[in-house]
Design an enzyme around this catalytic site. Structure first.
Site, PDB file in Angstrom:
ATOM      1  N   ARG A 132       1.124  -1.645   0.142  1.00  0.00           N
ATOM      2  CA  ARG A 132      -0.145   0.488  -0.007  1.00  0.00           C
ATOM      3  C   ARG A 132       1.038   1.281   0.218  1.00  0.00           C
ATOM      4  NH1 ARG A 132      -0.246   4.614   2.426  1.00  0.00           N
ATOM      5  NH2 ARG A 132      -0.139   3.841   4.528  1.00  0.00           N
ATOM      6  N   ASP A 133       1.604   1.334   0.924  1.00  0.00           N
ATOM      7  CA  ASP A 133       2.500   2.382   1.255  1.00  0.00           C
ATOM      8  C   ASP A 133       3.324   2.645   0.348  1.00  0.00           C
ATOM      9  OD1 ASP A 133       3.621   5.429   2.132  1.00  0.00           O
ATOM     10  OD2 ASP A 133       2.881   4.349   4.074  1.00  0.00           O
ATOM     11  N   HIS A 167       5.290   3.839  12.928  1.00  0.00           N
ATOM     12  CA  HIS A 167       5.426   4.468  11.675  1.00  0.00           C
ATOM     13  C   HIS A 167       6.236   5.000  11.006  1.00  0.00           C
ATOM     14  CE1 HIS A 167       3.109   3.715   7.254  1.00  0.00           C
ATOM     15  NE2 HIS A 167       3.475   5.718   7.118  1.00  0.00           N
ATOM     16  N   HIS A 205       8.850   7.376   8.148  1.00  0.00           N
ATOM     17  CA  HIS A 205       9.471   7.227   6.819  1.00  0.00           C
ATOM     18  C   HIS A 205      11.462   7.776   6.496  1.00  0.00           C
ATOM     19  CE1 HIS A 205       5.838   6.723   4.314  1.00  0.00           C
ATOM     20  NE2 HIS A 205       6.089   6.798   5.235  1.00  0.00           N
ATOM     21  N   ASN A 247       9.858   4.040   3.100  1.00  0.00           N
ATOM     22  CA  ASN A 247       9.238   3.974   4.227  1.00  0.00           C
ATOM     23  C   ASN A 247      10.617   3.132   4.938  1.00  0.00           C
ATOM     24  OD1 ASN A 247       6.408   3.929   3.021  1.00  0.00           O
ATOM     25  ND2 ASN A 247       6.321   3.124   4.926  1.00  0.00           N
ATOM     26  N   CYS A 260       4.051   8.697   0.503  1.00  0.00           N
ATOM     27  CA  CYS A 260       2.572  10.100   0.095  1.00  0.00           C
ATOM     28  C   CYS A 260       3.042  10.218  -0.894  1.00  0.00           C
ATOM     29  CB  CYS A 260       1.826   9.993   1.252  1.00  0.00           C
ATOM     30  SG  CYS A 260       0.888  10.783   1.455  1.00  0.00           S
TER      31      CYS A 260
HETATM   32  P1  HMG Z   1     -13.614  14.256  -3.111  1.00  0.00           P
HETATM   33  O1  HMG Z   1     -13.086  14.247  -4.156  1.00  0.00           O
HETATM   34  O2  HMG Z   1     -12.954  14.612  -2.621  1.00  0.00           O
HETATM   35  O3  HMG Z   1     -14.398  12.931  -2.787  1.00  0.00           O
HETATM   36  O4  HMG Z   1     -11.849  12.622  -2.806  1.00  0.00           O
HETATM   37  P2  HMG Z   1     -16.129  13.186  -3.332  1.00  0.00           P
HETATM   38  O5  HMG Z   1     -16.757  12.670  -1.808  1.00  0.00           O
HETATM   39  O6  HMG Z   1     -16.046  14.178  -3.654  1.00  0.00           O
HETATM   40  O7  HMG Z   1     -15.654  12.410  -4.397  1.00  0.00           O
HETATM   41  C1  HMG Z   1     -14.591  12.375  -5.151  1.00  0.00           C
HETATM   42  C2  HMG Z   1     -15.330  11.533  -6.483  1.00  0.00           C
HETATM   43  O8  HMG Z   1     -14.271  10.050  -5.812  1.00  0.00           O
HETATM   44  C3  HMG Z   1     -16.581  10.179  -6.294  1.00  0.00           C
HETATM   45  O9  HMG Z   1     -17.057   9.663  -7.676  1.00  0.00           O
HETATM   46  C4  HMG Z   1     -16.933   9.433  -5.062  1.00  0.00           C
HETATM   47  O10 HMG Z   1     -17.496   8.228  -5.550  1.00  0.00           O
HETATM   48  C5  HMG Z   1     -15.141   8.778  -5.614  1.00  0.00           C
HETATM   49  P3  HMG Z   1     -17.023   9.838  -9.122  1.00  0.00           P
HETATM   50  O11 HMG Z   1     -18.891  10.751  -8.724  1.00  0.00           O
HETATM   51  O12 HMG Z   1     -16.646  11.578  -9.946  1.00  0.00           O
HETATM   52  O13 HMG Z   1     -17.207   9.501  -9.788  1.00  0.00           O
HETATM   53  N1  HMG Z   1     -15.075   8.206  -4.269  1.00  0.00           N
HETATM   54  C6  HMG Z   1     -14.078   6.848  -4.095  1.00  0.00           C
HETATM   55  N2  HMG Z   1     -13.717   6.262  -4.781  1.00  0.00           N
HETATM   56  C7  HMG Z   1     -13.572   4.635  -4.388  1.00  0.00           C
HETATM   57  N3  HMG Z   1     -13.234   4.999  -2.990  1.00  0.00           N
HETATM   58  C8  HMG Z   1     -13.828   6.133  -2.104  1.00  0.00           C
HETATM   59  C9  HMG Z   1     -14.266   6.572  -3.064  1.00  0.00           C
HETATM   60  N4  HMG Z   1     -14.557   8.109  -1.975  1.00  0.00           N
HETATM   61  C10 HMG Z   1     -14.666   9.076  -3.330  1.00  0.00           C
HETATM   62  N5  HMG Z   1     -13.140   5.346  -0.786  1.00  0.00           N
HETATM   63  C11 HMG Z   1     -10.733  11.533  -0.966  1.00  0.00           C
HETATM   64  C12 HMG Z   1     -12.016  12.138  -1.120  1.00  0.00           C
HETATM   65  C13 HMG Z   1     -10.682  10.996  -0.030  1.00  0.00           C
HETATM   66  C14 HMG Z   1     -12.319  10.108  -1.416  1.00  0.00           C
HETATM   67  C15 HMG Z   1      -9.661  11.404  -2.035  1.00  0.00           C
HETATM   68  O14 HMG Z   1      -8.682  12.418  -1.726  1.00  0.00           O
HETATM   69  C16 HMG Z   1      -8.801   9.793  -1.095  1.00  0.00           C
HETATM   70  O15 HMG Z   1      -9.278   8.995  -1.796  1.00  0.00           O
HETATM   71  N6  HMG Z   1      -7.793  10.635  -1.073  1.00  0.00           N
HETATM   72  C17 HMG Z   1      -6.807   9.619  -0.687  1.00  0.00           C
HETATM   73  C18 HMG Z   1      -5.410   9.857  -0.605  1.00  0.00           C
HETATM   74  C19 HMG Z   1      -4.109   8.968  -0.172  1.00  0.00           C
HETATM   75  O16 HMG Z   1      -4.689   7.522  -0.494  1.00  0.00           O
HETATM   76  N7  HMG Z   1      -3.432   9.505   0.381  1.00  0.00           N
HETATM   77  C20 HMG Z   1      -2.465   8.704   0.466  1.00  0.00           C
HETATM   78  C21 HMG Z   1      -2.305   7.449   2.044  1.00  0.00           C
HETATM   79  S1  HMG Z   1      -2.422   8.050   3.677  1.00  0.00           S
HETATM   80  C22 HMG Z   1      -0.515   7.773   3.619  1.00  0.00           C
HETATM   81  O17 HMG Z   1       0.709   7.472   2.878  1.00  0.00           O
HETATM   82  C23 HMG Z   1      -0.153   8.240   4.724  1.00  0.00           C
HETATM   83  C24 HMG Z   1      -0.255   7.404   6.472  1.00  0.00           C
HETATM   84  O18 HMG Z   1       1.068   5.704   5.289  1.00  0.00           O
HETATM   85  C25 HMG Z   1       0.570   7.012   7.326  1.00  0.00           C
HETATM   86  C26 HMG Z   1       1.696   8.335   6.995  1.00  0.00           C
HETATM   87  O19 HMG Z   1       3.335   7.785   6.692  1.00  0.00           O
HETATM   88  O20 HMG Z   1       1.669   9.468   8.065  1.00  0.00           O
HETATM   89  C27 HMG Z   1      -0.936   6.381   5.737  1.00  0.00           C
HETATM   90 MG    MG Z   2       3.185   6.036   5.033  1.00  0.00          MG
END
Ligand code: HMG
Ligand code: MG
Length: 308
Positions: free
Chosen positions: A13-14, A205, A207, A247, A238
């Site tokens: 994932r990450d 966690h 990096h 990471n 991210c």
């Molecule tokens: P948005 O554009 O504000 O969402 O994104 P929305 O609610 O307005 O929806 C827009 C479209 O996305 C719609 O589809 C929804 O149905 C769809 P459309 O009508 O345009 O066809 N949608 C989804 N589709 C699939 N799965 C879903 C979903 N939700 C809405 N769950 C949203 C907001 C949160 C969805 C978006 O910004 C997003 O998916 N962000 C994810 C970002 C991400 O993955 N970041 C990396 C992970 S975090 C990380 O790495 C840190 C970590 O490792 C810890 C650390 O290191 O600190 C965990």
């Molecule tokens: Mg991370």
């Protein structure tokens, strides 16, 4: 008997979420098989996020359906909202991770929510997870610093941690998203969180952006943490956190823990095979800080075999 430390593999994932080359489901499964063969038993398999935001995770449901379901494997998945939760549970996931940053700007960039909105959404998903009989983890990211707002006030981390436990989270993973932490700060954050919530419920966690990953992992261990995240080959970062590089590498973490007498159940040589698979799949060169040592060891072995 040696004390057990869980090394939670987040490479699928990450590790992959930021990779430009799309890795097919078969490739992800091949990498997972190599990790399992090396002894890895705890894996964050994928994330049910918007495919527009993170195209590499668009195959989450198909991947989850095909991962080897074994009684000794713990799989977790990340979700950003209720829609992600519903997709994850429909795909069969039973341990759900939510993510909230201890910074308003980072939440907006990462999940398009303010800090207050993200808090409400994560609390709702955590409550629902518990109500529906599943397990949950809450990542508190930007632990040490936010790429947009600078140093994170510790009280905000403690406040969010308490809120996630109050909502029913089984575990909180304190996450140094951009590898900005220093040992004194990390010791303080983990010791304080563990004093309040207990060591069994706090994961770490890191990096490795500033070469502090292993040092910070050791600080967390000394504070009492017994579950640490890492990514094979040090893959990862991210996409919405500028400056976030890979990471902490699983092979480095496992080597350190095994050498220090902890029981991880993971074989470093087996991880080297997984690193090679990750390199082939992504078309990039990876490997933790052990890589040069391993290569030198291989060269010595080959020279010896040639001479005999
Ligand atoms: P948005 O554009 O504000 O969402 O994104 P929305 O609610 O307005 O929806 C827009 C479209 O996305 C719609 O589809 C929804 O149905 C769809 P459309 O009508 O345009 O066809 N949608 C989804 N589709 C699939 N799965 C879903 C979903 N939700 C809405 N769950 C949203 C907001 C949160 C969805 C978006 O910004 C997003 O998916 N962000 C994810 C970002 C991400 O993955 N970041 C990396 C992970 S975090 C990380 O790495 C840190 C970590 O490792 C810890 C650390 O290191 O600190 C965990
Ligand atoms: Mg991370």
């Amino acid at each position: 008997m040696a004390e057990r430390v869980i090394v939670h593999e987040v490479g699928l994932r990450d590790g992959l979420q930021n990779q430009p080359r799309m890795v097919p489901v078969e490739g992800k499964l091949e990498l997972l098989d190599a990790l399992i063969a090396a002894g890895v038993r705890s894996v964050e398999a994928t994330s049910f996020v918007s495919p527009k935001a993170v195209p590499q995770m668009a195959d989450a449901a198909e991947l989850y359906a095909r991962i080897p379901k074994r009684a000794d494997m713990n799989y977790e998945v990340l979700v950003p909202n209720e829609k992600g939760y519903e997709r994850a549970v429909a795909a069969g996931a039973r341990t759900i991770a939510v993510v909230i940053a201890a910074s308003d700007t980072f939440n907006r960039r990462n999940i398009n929510m303010s800090l207050d909105e993200a808090t409400l959404v994560c609390e709702a998903v955590v409550r629902r997870t518990k109500r529906e009989g599943h397990r949950s983890r809450a990542y508190i990211s930007a632990l040490a610093a936010c790429p947009y707002e600078g140093v994170t006030p510790p009280e905000r981390v403690f406040d969010l941690t308490a809120k996630m436990f109050d909502a029913g989270a089984d575990e909180v993973a304190l996450s140094d998203t951009i590898g900005a932490g220093n040992p004194a700060q990390i010791e303080y954050l983990f010791e304080s969180a563990i004093r309040r919530h207990g060591a069994q419920r706090i994961a770490a966690h890191f990096h490795d952006t500033r070469a502090m990953g292993l040092t910070l992992a050791w600080c967390a261990i000394k504070a009492g943490v017994r579950k640490l995240d890492s990514s094979i080959g040090g893959l990862g970062g991210c996409p919405f956190a500028p400056g976030a590089s890979g990471n902490l590498a699983t092979e480095d973490l496992v080597f350190m823990l095994n050498e220090a007498g902890y029981e991880t159940g993971i074989d470093v040589e087996g991880l080297r095979r997984a690193v090679m698979i990750a390199e082939r799949l992504t078309g990039q060169s990876f490997g933790g800080r052990m890589t040069n040592f391993f290569r030198a060891q291989d060269a010595r072995r080959q020279a010896k075999a040639k001479a005999s």
